[in-house]
Design a protein around this motif. Structure first.
Motif, PDB file in Angstrom:
ATOM      1  N   ARG A  26       0.748  -1.136  -0.010  1.00  0.00           N
ATOM      2  CA  ARG A  26       0.220  -0.036   0.003  1.00  0.00           C
ATOM      3  C   ARG A  26       0.818   1.431   0.052  1.00  0.00           C
ATOM      4  O   ARG A  26       0.716   2.072  -0.785  1.00  0.00           O
ATOM      5  N   SER A  27       1.709   1.490   0.883  1.00  0.00           N
ATOM      6  CA  SER A  27       2.157   2.608   1.145  1.00  0.00           C
ATOM      7  C   SER A  27       3.836   2.714   0.579  1.00  0.00           C
ATOM      8  O   SER A  27       3.996   3.812   0.166  1.00  0.00           O
ATOM      9  N   LEU A  28       4.447   1.900   1.015  1.00  0.00           N
ATOM     10  CA  LEU A  28       5.997   1.953   0.514  1.00  0.00           C
ATOM     11  C   LEU A  28       6.178   0.622  -0.487  1.00  0.00           C
ATOM     12  O   LEU A  28       5.582  -0.135  -0.646  1.00  0.00           O
ATOM     13  N   THR A  29       7.421   0.740  -1.096  1.00  0.00           N
ATOM     14  CA  THR A  29       8.083  -0.182  -1.894  1.00  0.00           C
ATOM     15  C   THR A  29       8.170  -1.516  -1.300  1.00  0.00           C
ATOM     16  O   THR A  29       8.270  -1.470   0.038  1.00  0.00           O
ATOM     17  N   PHE A  51      -0.088  -1.337   7.939  1.00  0.00           N
ATOM     18  CA  PHE A  51       0.121  -0.271   6.947  1.00  0.00           C
ATOM     19  C   PHE A  51       0.346  -0.727   5.387  1.00  0.00           C
ATOM     20  O   PHE A  51       0.191  -0.248   4.460  1.00  0.00           O
ATOM     21  N   GLY A  52       1.412  -1.752   5.359  1.00  0.00           N
ATOM     22  CA  GLY A  52       1.701  -2.315   4.134  1.00  0.00           C
ATOM     23  C   GLY A  52       1.117  -3.180   3.244  1.00  0.00           C
ATOM     24  O   GLY A  52       1.273  -3.312   2.307  1.00  0.00           O
ATOM     25  N   ARG A  53       0.595  -4.264   4.038  1.00  0.00           N
ATOM     26  CA  ARG A  53       0.207  -5.327   3.468  1.00  0.00           C
ATOM     27  C   ARG A  53      -1.142  -4.910   2.539  1.00  0.00           C
ATOM     28  O   ARG A  53      -2.104  -4.162   3.142  1.00  0.00           O
ATOM     29  N   ALA A  54      -1.243  -5.253   1.238  1.00  0.00           N
ATOM     30  CA  ALA A  54      -2.323  -4.846   0.283  1.00  0.00           C
ATOM     31  C   ALA A  54      -3.490  -5.759   0.579  1.00  0.00           C
ATOM     32  O   ALA A  54      -3.627  -6.801   0.933  1.00  0.00           O
TER      33      ALA A  54
END
Length: 57
Positions: A26-29, A51-54
């Motif tokens: 979602r937010s970072l590479t 926060f990162g897991r799509a």
């Protein structure tokens, strides 16, 4: 004596495998999330899962 480090490293390895299998984040590479999971310890793992897991996997 050997089990304690493995307990600490095992969740980070699982998280890094998840980033490698599903590179859509979602937010970072994905490379940044790999570093966060590797060096962020518990807080990095929780941050990736929250926060990162799509959501569209």
């Amino acid at each position: 004596m050997v089990i304690a480090p493995l307990i600490a490293v095992f969740p980070a390895i699982l998280c890094m495998i998840d980033v490698a299998r599903h590179p859509n984040t979602r937010s970072l590479t994905p490379q940044v999330w790999l570093a966060v999971c590797a060096f962020g310890n518990v807080f990095g793992l929780i941050a990736y899962l929250k926060f990162g897991r799509a959501e569209n996997r």
